[in-house]
Enzyme design. Structure first.
Site, mmCIF file in Angstrom:
data_model
loop_
_atom_site.group_PDB
_atom_site.id
_atom_site.type_symbol
_atom_site.label_atom_id
_atom_site.label_comp_id
_atom_site.label_asym_id
_atom_site.label_seq_id
_atom_site.Cartn_x
_atom_site.Cartn_y
_atom_site.Cartn_z
ATOM 1 N N CYS A 1 0.427 -1.503 0.265
ATOM 2 C CA CYS A 1 0.222 -0.196 -0.423
ATOM 3 C C CYS A 1 0.341 1.269 0.086
ATOM 4 O O CYS A 1 1.708 1.365 0.282
ATOM 5 C CB CYS A 1 -0.895 0.025 1.211
ATOM 6 S SG CYS A 1 -1.946 1.126 1.100
ATOM 7 N N TYR B 1 -4.922 6.443 -9.106
ATOM 8 C CA TYR B 1 -6.302 5.985 -8.677
ATOM 9 C C TYR B 1 -7.664 6.203 -9.719
ATOM 10 O O TYR B 1 -8.420 5.492 -9.648
ATOM 11 C CB TYR B 1 -7.113 5.558 -7.315
ATOM 12 C CG TYR B 1 -6.189 4.521 -6.317
ATOM 13 C CD1 TYR B 1 -6.237 3.285 -6.192
ATOM 14 C CD2 TYR B 1 -4.768 5.495 -5.711
ATOM 15 C CE1 TYR B 1 -4.966 2.560 -5.433
ATOM 16 C CE2 TYR B 1 -3.973 4.377 -5.743
ATOM 17 C CZ TYR B 1 -3.988 3.189 -5.261
ATOM 18 O OH TYR B 1 -3.388 2.799 -3.850
#
Length: 358
Positions: free
Chosen positions: A66, A197
């Site tokens: 992450c 994203y």
């Protein structure tokens, strides 16, 4: 909505009517602060709690996959907080419920004695309605989550934990550059960190193309800015550089193809490529970057984007170890009097190092 209804635990998301990816940015915004009295957390006027800075009380739960958690891992290492805040690492893949500790023996975190990060959230908020995200700071004794507000969590490790920093720790948030850093940090988040994203999770062609244009406008801005200076702000590495690094280091391996951010690779942008190589070669950056876990997370968990869940073998990332030439711009990674972190603590080395990282 219950937590088990969330379909994207690591990257909370919503879709606007036009198909644009909209990140859920509501977090547990408690903080760990130097002025909080010892003992139990103190309620604040805004409804949050301040917890006291205390060595050995908290465990940072992260995942090498992450980018948001990677920031916290880098800062903990640079500040020398390894013996003060313990580190738990979730595995690179998860289901709809939670990040899991499948990298640990028996699939259980050895300190918290839980198999899922979800349990730490539910220990404090039994009906917690949002995504179970990393990084998260958890109180070891109660096994309760303290905060998952990644921007303040990272900032507080820099500013609030100073009494526990190692001698010679760098100043990652210099007061004289704070205003400029905040402006650039906001731009990086909206346009680059979250911009990849926005491309990858766009729900329509129009939303994707708009996101793609915004992302590349911002990356071109960064390429131009780094054509005349060694770092984004000032003459040394700051928190702002860490924020950009965790996106750049994932770009060619994941975002370029998986998220369709495919105009260029970072290797094709000379200033960003040199800048990325320099940061990667600093202790705390490359030695906390696990490309295998990064690729496994994105390509296996994002089944809507990659239905086959096949993880690519490439790209060849060995160029990250080559000379970067950024010395030509002057400055240096850290100010005089700053020392580099020592070896990684036992048990915190990469499980899947690339050959050039060994």
């Amino acid at each position: 909505m219950s937590t088990t209804d969330k379909d994207w635990v690591g990257d909370p998301r919503n879709a606007s009517p036009d198909g644009e990816f909209v990140r859920d940015t509501t977090y547990i915004d408690d903080r760990i602060t130097a002025d909080a009295p010892a003992g139990q957390p103190t309620a604040q006027e805004d409804g949050t709690f301040h917890w006291p800075v205390e060595a050995g009380r908290y465990r940072l739960i992260a995942a090498r996959a992450c980018p948001w958690a990677h920031r916290a891992v880098i800062v903990r290492r640079l500040m020398g907080l390894e013996d003060v805040i313990s580190l738990g690492l979730a595995g690179p893949t998860h289901d709809v419920r939670s990040w899991t500790f499948d990298l640990d023996p028996g699939g259980v975190d050895p300190v918290l004695d839980i198999p899922r990060l979800q349990e730490a959230y539910f220990n404090r908020f039994p009906d917690y309605p949002r995504g179970i995200t990393v990084p998260a700071m958890v109180e070891e004794s109660s096994k309760k989550v303290v905060t998952n507000d990644f921007p303040s969590l990272v900032r507080d490790m820099i500013i609030e934990w100073t009494d526990h920093h190692r001698p010679g720790a760098p100043n990652l948030y210099p007061a004289e550059h704070a205003e400029e850093m905040e402006e650039i940090n906001k731009y990086l988040f909206t346009e680059i960190n979250n911009g990849v994203y926005r491309c990858g999770f766009a729900g329509t062609q129009e939303a994707y193309e708009a996101a793609y244009e915004r992302l590349w406008n911002a990356l071109d801005w960064a390429e131009e800015r780094l054509s005349a200076r060694r770092y984004l702000v000032g003459d040394h590495v700051t928190e702002t550089d860490i924020r950009l690094f965790t996106t750049l280091v994932r770009f060619d391996a994941v975002y370029h193809g998986h998220f369709k951010a495919s105009r260029n690779k970072i290797t094709e942008m000379p200033n960003l490529w040199g800048y990325l190589r320099e940061l990667f070669q600093l202790p705390g950056f490359g030695d906390t970057t696990d490309f295998t876990e990064i690729k496994q997370h994105y390509y296996i968990v994002h089944k809507e984007v990659n239905p086959t869940q096949i993880v690519p073998v490439g790209p060849d990332l060995s160029g990250l170890a080559t000379p970067h030439g950024r010395e030509a711009f002057g400055g240096q990674p850290f100010a005089d009097g700053t020392t580099l972190p020592g070896p990684l603590p036992e048990g915190e080395g990469l499980k899947n190092p690339e050959p050039f990282q060994k």
